[in-house]
Design an enzyme around this catalytic site. Structure first.
Site, PDB file in Angstrom:
ATOM      1  N   ALA A  60      37.375  24.226  38.923  1.00  7.07           N
ATOM      2  CA  ALA A  60      38.577  24.806  39.532  1.00  7.07           C
ATOM      3  C   ALA A  60      38.197  25.759  40.657  1.00  7.07           C
ATOM      4  O   ALA A  60      37.118  26.362  40.640  1.00  7.07           O
ATOM      5  CB  ALA A  60      39.371  25.547  38.464  1.00  7.07           C
ATOM      6  N   GLY A 104      36.338  22.491  35.525  1.00  4.79           N
ATOM      7  CA  GLY A 104      37.445  21.555  35.721  1.00  4.79           C
ATOM      8  C   GLY A 104      36.944  20.184  36.154  1.00  4.79           C
ATOM      9  O   GLY A 104      37.586  19.158  35.864  1.00  4.79           O
ATOM     10  N   GLU A 107      36.121  18.472  33.114  1.00  9.87           N
ATOM     11  CA  GLU A 107      37.370  18.142  32.406  1.00  9.87           C
ATOM     12  C   GLU A 107      37.987  16.860  32.983  1.00  9.87           C
ATOM     13  O   GLU A 107      38.443  15.992  32.243  1.00  9.87           O
ATOM     14  CB  GLU A 107      38.334  19.334  32.466  1.00  9.87           C
ATOM     15  CG  GLU A 107      37.892  20.407  31.455  1.00  9.87           C
ATOM     16  CD  GLU A 107      38.563  21.747  31.617  1.00  9.87           C
ATOM     17  OE1 GLU A 107      38.819  22.158  32.762  1.00  9.87           O
ATOM     18  OE2 GLU A 107      38.828  22.400  30.589  1.00  9.87           O
ATOM     19  N   GLU A 127      32.550  28.331  32.582  1.00  9.15           N
ATOM     20  CA  GLU A 127      33.707  29.241  32.604  1.00  9.15           C
ATOM     21  C   GLU A 127      33.445  30.569  31.928  1.00  9.15           C
ATOM     22  O   GLU A 127      33.936  31.609  32.369  1.00  9.15           O
ATOM     23  CB  GLU A 127      34.913  28.572  31.924  1.00  9.15           C
ATOM     24  CG  GLU A 127      35.637  27.561  32.782  1.00  9.15           C
ATOM     25  CD  GLU A 127      35.052  26.167  32.684  1.00  9.15           C
ATOM     26  OE1 GLU A 127      33.876  26.032  32.306  1.00  9.15           O
ATOM     27  OE2 GLU A 127      35.764  25.203  33.010  1.00  9.15           O
TER      28      GLU A 127
HETATM   29  C1  LIG Z   1      46.679  25.820  32.107  1.00 12.93           C
HETATM   30  C2  LIG Z   1      45.508  26.082  32.885  1.00 12.93           C
HETATM   31  C3  LIG Z   1      44.853  24.929  33.494  1.00 12.93           C
HETATM   32  C4  LIG Z   1      43.759  25.284  34.433  1.00 12.93           C
HETATM   33  C5  LIG Z   1      42.503  25.536  33.753  1.00 12.93           C
HETATM   34  C6  LIG Z   1      41.342  25.553  34.694  1.00 12.93           C
HETATM   35  C7  LIG Z   1      40.095  25.465  33.903  1.00 12.93           C
HETATM   36  C8  LIG Z   1      38.931  25.276  34.795  1.00 12.93           C
HETATM   37  C9  LIG Z   1      38.195  26.291  35.123  1.00 12.93           C
HETATM   38  C10 LIG Z   1      37.058  26.118  36.038  1.00 12.93           C
HETATM   39  O1  LIG Z   1      36.650  25.070  36.428  1.00 12.93           O
HETATM   40  S1  LIG Z   1      36.352  27.577  36.546  1.00 12.93           S
HETATM   41  C11 LIG Z   1      35.069  27.096  37.625  1.00 12.93           C
HETATM   42  C12 LIG Z   1      33.878  26.687  36.888  1.00 12.93           C
HETATM   43  N1  LIG Z   1      32.810  26.440  37.819  1.00 12.93           N
HETATM   44  C13 LIG Z   1      31.892  27.310  38.128  1.00 12.93           C
HETATM   45  O2  LIG Z   1      31.823  28.399  37.621  1.00 12.93           O
HETATM   46  C14 LIG Z   1      30.906  26.841  39.152  1.00 12.93           C
HETATM   47  C15 LIG Z   1      30.587  27.927  40.095  1.00 12.93           C
HETATM   48  N2  LIG Z   1      29.712  27.486  41.160  1.00 12.93           N
HETATM   49  C16 LIG Z   1      28.395  27.309  41.010  1.00 12.93           C
HETATM   50  O3  LIG Z   1      27.831  27.340  39.942  1.00 12.93           O
HETATM   51  C17 LIG Z   1      27.611  27.118  42.267  1.00 12.93           C
HETATM   52  O4  LIG Z   1      28.363  27.621  43.325  1.00 12.93           O
HETATM   53  C18 LIG Z   1      27.230  25.640  42.574  1.00 12.93           C
HETATM   54  C19 LIG Z   1      28.446  24.753  42.563  1.00 12.93           C
HETATM   55  C20 LIG Z   1      26.215  25.153  41.547  1.00 12.93           C
HETATM   56  C21 LIG Z   1      26.578  25.553  43.983  1.00 12.93           C
HETATM   57  O5  LIG Z   1      25.517  26.467  44.025  1.00 12.93           O
HETATM   58  P1  LIG Z   1      24.731  26.761  45.409  1.00 12.93           P
HETATM   59  O6  LIG Z   1      23.677  27.740  45.079  1.00 12.93           O
HETATM   60  O7  LIG Z   1      24.354  25.492  46.032  1.00 12.93           O
HETATM   61  O8  LIG Z   1      25.802  27.399  46.371  1.00 12.93           O
HETATM   62  P2  LIG Z   1      26.709  28.688  46.188  1.00 12.93           P
HETATM   63  O9  LIG Z   1      26.322  29.668  47.227  1.00 12.93           O
HETATM   64  O10 LIG Z   1      26.739  29.140  44.802  1.00 12.93           O
HETATM   65  O11 LIG Z   1      28.153  28.086  46.515  1.00 12.93           O
HETATM   66  C22 LIG Z   1      28.481  27.594  47.807  1.00 12.93           C
HETATM   67  C23 LIG Z   1      29.878  28.043  48.154  1.00 12.93           C
HETATM   68  O12 LIG Z   1      30.793  27.396  47.283  1.00 12.93           O
HETATM   69  C24 LIG Z   1      31.641  28.385  46.672  1.00 12.93           C
HETATM   70  N3  LIG Z   1      32.017  27.901  45.341  1.00 12.93           N
HETATM   71  C25 LIG Z   1      31.224  27.359  44.415  1.00 12.93           C
HETATM   72  N4  LIG Z   1      31.933  27.019  43.339  1.00 12.93           N
HETATM   73  C26 LIG Z   1      33.194  27.365  43.590  1.00 12.93           C
HETATM   74  C27 LIG Z   1      34.411  27.254  42.854  1.00 12.93           C
HETATM   75  N5  LIG Z   1      34.436  26.718  41.626  1.00 12.93           N
HETATM   76  N6  LIG Z   1      35.527  27.730  43.414  1.00 12.93           N
HETATM   77  C28 LIG Z   1      35.529  28.263  44.649  1.00 12.93           C
HETATM   78  N7  LIG Z   1      34.401  28.384  45.405  1.00 12.93           N
HETATM   79  C29 LIG Z   1      33.266  27.930  44.872  1.00 12.93           C
HETATM   80  C30 LIG Z   1      30.775  29.626  46.614  1.00 12.93           C
HETATM   81  O13 LIG Z   1      31.557  30.766  46.485  1.00 12.93           O
HETATM   82  C31 LIG Z   1      30.066  29.545  47.944  1.00 12.93           C
HETATM   83  O14 LIG Z   1      30.979  30.011  48.917  1.00 12.93           O
HETATM   84  P3  LIG Z   1      30.471  30.835  50.170  1.00 12.93           P
HETATM   85  O15 LIG Z   1      29.717  32.009  49.623  1.00 12.93           O
HETATM   86  O16 LIG Z   1      29.570  29.908  50.933  1.00 12.93           O
HETATM   87  O17 LIG Z   1      31.705  31.220  50.880  1.00 12.93           O
END
Ligand SMILES: CCCCCCC/C=C/C(=O)SCCNC(=O)CCNC(=O)[C@H](O)C(C)(C)COP(=O)(O)OP(=O)(O)OC[C@H]1O[C@@H](n2cnc3c(N)ncnc32)[C@H](O)[C@@H]1OP(=O)(O)O
Length: 728
Positions: A60, A104, A107, A127
């Site tokens: 997400a 997500g 999921e 998460e």
């Molecule tokens: C009733 C309710 C229904 C809804 C329920 C929803 C349930 C779901 C929840 C979720 O999915 S929560 C999200 C879970 N995912 C994460 O925690 C993943 C987080 N990201 C990472 O682990 C890493 O970023 C990566 C994907 C492994 C990539 O790593 P890398 O070292 O290559 O680059 P980064 O510098 O970390 O990331 C690049 C860039 O991307 C942005 N970003 C990464 N993931 C997300 C995300 N999930 N959402 C928004 N943005 C994300 C990160 O902030 C970086 O941005 P910038 O710094 O370049 O601006």
């Protein structure tokens, strides 16, 4: 956002939201439209979901989280809506996974009927580290594939699994070689119908006989190891619901537990931490000196000088990242001790199954121990980790300057000394930089990189890139005495010594800090780092400033001073290594800290000698005094241009001192308390303790507090009276 195409009878929907295909509202809507289009097209027999770019999906979109209402809104398309559309679809849906498939994203894959991946893919539910749980039915679906225990471990730890491991668990149906899209389309063409058990909601949770026992054991572990955190507990309860309740009730329970977390202050702190770590790596000094435009020098070989505890830990960090290291000590006895230390650290890794014996042997092959500093002449970068003494470091850097090739980067692991003073002993100040590791250096994730007035952008880019290569979280700060970490930590710990002088005992203070979420109270930290080390730093500083520290010193240059730590030192109590410090230990080097009446006597006698009346001090006062003193110093670091944004200070505390992630860091904590209140309490303490200059409120803090509005943390630096660098 989601691109639709048809390959023969297969509809391919490509998730496209660079860089990580975060499932924004727009992407989820696009995905929903794509699946519906495929369903409506009679020529389409099956559907493939695949990610564009580096990953399937990072889950997400966290940037959309603050608007909790959006997540739960019944309007528009949510992950749950599209999940239902996918699962109930009569045409087989295949998720084709590469890169990461997180949160997500996983999921979505679990709503799909089949899952394929390339060998290098990683799958998981991170998460919990964002203070939430997999709220799009992940807690109910994963157990139906892998059983209660594995699902519990994956969801509560947040740790991803590799594709081969996921195949073994049954999360994946197949690992494919070659082009993923081609393989997925080929696989999809072999499918005609969706068998009943391919819709996970129809499947019972396997291997759940011992769920109650596993639940209780895990709960006890969480309470011990992740004290204070609520997300792991809710994750655990949600997974347990998959065993205890039918699917339709399990998802309701999951939703309730999800919402509890989503609206919690802890989730806000943990999500802020995620973004602040990333913001901290984006350094910016000027338009021509910043992380976007500055090029690094590749580090193919490195030197480490000093094979003590720090030097050995630093060498391990480099070696385990594949960088060959020349390790220098002044004599063979110290060198031998360093090699043994490195071997024992690596052996620990083997024991914990982090590496095999043969990998350890390979790592040792790229270690070259020597007592000849001249052997460093052609390395790309050197990290000095000798005794914390300016003269010694200046002599060493002057020698290195003569020995090393012109473009060798010279790093100092100093924790306090001015980088400019070290750099001036060389003819290449542009190549001199601080790399302040935290002990134990091979474990602690923070690397506080310190630039001086002459450090070049190329040198900064080199250490920032190297930090990531050796799996550290880098923060760039400007040189000054103590940089950000020790400058702010000093005020925190000094205030706590005053608290002991006024009324509490060290263990009482430590209990309060540990209840607040610190992994270890400050007096236990002192014992670990060495009472003698702190004493030497105070002595050096006193000498440098022309003062004479005696054990009955109460003021230095008009500033309040607490001499109890010096008295502990003089009693021969140097900390854990001697088996006694602020606490008594079971043995020298022991870990079990016990209250020692002798220490209490030292404290009480100290107060008696100085005629101090002791008093009761509340928990709230202790937390306010140590945190607000550190926060005020944090604002001063911003004013002085030592840090350029609050996120840097918070990242330093999270990863250098183990500040509780759910509180975001001291500056975020201040934002939650409210800067007006923080400012007013600082003024209050200044009135009560006028002889402590850290209670003079920072001008920047004052400006924000008096602005009359709740300024978001991202705007604080606009209130800096003397901005020295810009924010990106
Ligand atoms: C009733 C309710 C229904 C809804 C329920 C929803 C349930 C779901 C929840 C979720 O999915 S929560 C999200 C879970 N995912 C994460 O925690 C993943 C987080 N990201 C990472 O682990 C890493 O970023 C990566 C994907 C492994 C990539 O790593 P890398 O070292 O290559 O680059 P980064 O510098 O970390 O990331 C690049 C860039 O991307 C942005 N970003 C990464 N993931 C997300 C995300 N999930 N959402 C928004 N943005 C994300 C990160 O902030 C970086 O941005 P910038 O710094 O370049 O601006």
């Amino acid at each position: 956002m989601a691109e639709y195409k048809e390959i023969d009878s297969v509809a391919v929907i490509e998730l496209k939201n660079p860089p990580a295909n975060a499932l924004s509202k727009a992407l989820v809507t696009g995905l929903n439209n794509g699946v519906k289009r495929a369903i409506d097209n009679p020529r389409i027999k099956s559907i493939v979901l695949i990610g564009n770019g580096q990953h399937f999906s990072a889950g997400a979109d966290i940037t959309e989280f603050p608007r909790v209402a959006d997540v739960t809104s019944k309007q528009g398309v949510s992950l749950l809506t599209v999940g239902d559309v996918i699962e109930s679809c009569n045409k087989p849906v295949v998720s084709a996974i590469h890169g990461v498939c997180f949160g997500g994203g996983l999921e979505i894959a679990l709503f799909s009927h089949y899952r394929l991946a390339v060998q290098s893919a990683k799958l998981g539910f991170p998460e919990v580290s964002l203070g939430i749980l997999p709220g799009a039915n992940g807690t109910q679906r994963l157990p139906r594939v892998v059983g209660f225990e594995v699902a519990m471990d994956m969801i509560v730890s947040g740790k991803p699994v590799s594709a081969p491991q996921a195949l073994q668990y049954g999360i994946l149906d197949k690992i494919v070689d070659g082009d993923l899209l081609t393989a997925a389309v080929q696989f999809a063409k072999t499918l005609n119908t969706v068998p009943h058990d391919r819709r996970l909601k129809n499947v019972p949770v396997p291997n759940s006989e011992n769920a109650n026992k596993h639940f209780e054991e895990k709960l006890a572990k969480i309470k011990q190891k992740q004290r204070g955190y609520i997300a792991p507990i809710n994750c655990l309860k949600a997974v347990k619901a998959s065993v205890d309740l039918p699917y339709s009730e399990g998802v309701t329970k999951e939703f309730q537990l999800f919402m509890e977390l989503m609206s919690s202050a802890q989730a806000r702190g943990q999500q802020y931490s995620f973004f602040s770590e990333r913001a901290a790596t984006k350094w910016y000094l000027s338009a021509s000196k910043n992380y976007k435009v500055s090029k690094d020098i590749p580090v193919k070989t490195a030197g480490v000088i000093g094979a003590g505890t720090m030097g050995s830990g630093i060498a391990v960090s480099l070696l385990t990242s594949g960088i060959p290291v020349i390790l220098v000590e002044q004599d063979s006895k110290n060198l031998e001790r360093g090699i043994e230390l490195i071997k024992s650290i690596l052996q620990g890794g083997v024991k914990l199954k982090r590496m095999t014996q043969s990998q350890m042997n390979q790592i040792l092959q790229i270690l070259q121990p020597t007592t000849k500093i001249e052997d460093l002449q052609s390395v790309d970068l050197i990290i000095e980790a000798v005794f914390e003494n300016l003269k010694l470091k200046q002599e060493l850097f002057s020698k290195l300057d003569k020995i090393c090739k012109r473009d060798t980067v010279l790093c100092s692991n100093t924790s306090t000394l001015d980088i400019d003073k070290i750099a001036k002993s060389t003819s290449r100040p542009e190549k001199v930089v601080g790399t302040h590791f935290f002990a134990p250096a091979h474990i602690m994730p923070l690397l506080e990189n310190v630039y001086g007035n002459h450090t070049s952008a190329e040198t900064i880019a080199t250490v920032m890139k190297l930090s990531k290569k050796i799996r550290k979280i880098p923060v760039l700060v400007k040189t000054c005495h103590g940089f950000v970490a020790n400058r702010t930590f000093f005020e925190y710990s000094q205030e706590l010594r005053f608290v002991v002088e006024e009324g509490l005992l060290p263990n009482e203070v430590d209990d309060i800090l540990e209840d607040f979420g610190m992994p270890m109270g400050v007096f236990k930290v002192n014992d670990l780092s060495g009472i003698d080390v702190g004493w030497r730093i105070r002595q050096e500083q006193a000498i440098a400033n022309g003062f004479n520290l005696t054990t009955n010193t109460r003021y230095i240059n008009g500033e309040r001073y607490c001499a109890i730590a010096d008295k502990i030192f003089q009693a021969g109590r140097y900390g854990r290594k001697t088996g006694k410090g602020w606490y008594q230990y079971d043995k020298p080097g022991g870990r079990v800290a016990m209250v020692d009446p002798n220490v209490n006597n030292i404290i009480l006698n100290h107060c008696k000698e100085l005629g101090l009346t002791r008093r009761k001090i509340s928990t709230q006062e202790v937390i306010e005094r140590c945190m607000f003193a550190a926060i005020n110093e944090g604002f001063r670091c911003l004013e002085d241009g030592i840090a350029s944004k609050p996120e840097e200070i918070d990242t330093i505390w999270l990863h250098g001192f183990g500040f509780p992630r759910y509180r975001g860091g001291p500056m975020f904590y201040a934002s939650q308390v409210g800067l007006r209140k923080v400012y007013e309490r600082i003024k209050y303490y200044q009135k009560h303790f006028p002889e402590t200059s850290h209670w003079i409120a920072s001008e920047m803090l004052q400006r924000i507090a008096e602005s009359g509005r709740n300024v978001p943390i991202s705007e604080w630096t606009k209130f800096n009276p003397t901005p020295t660098s810009s924010r990106l």
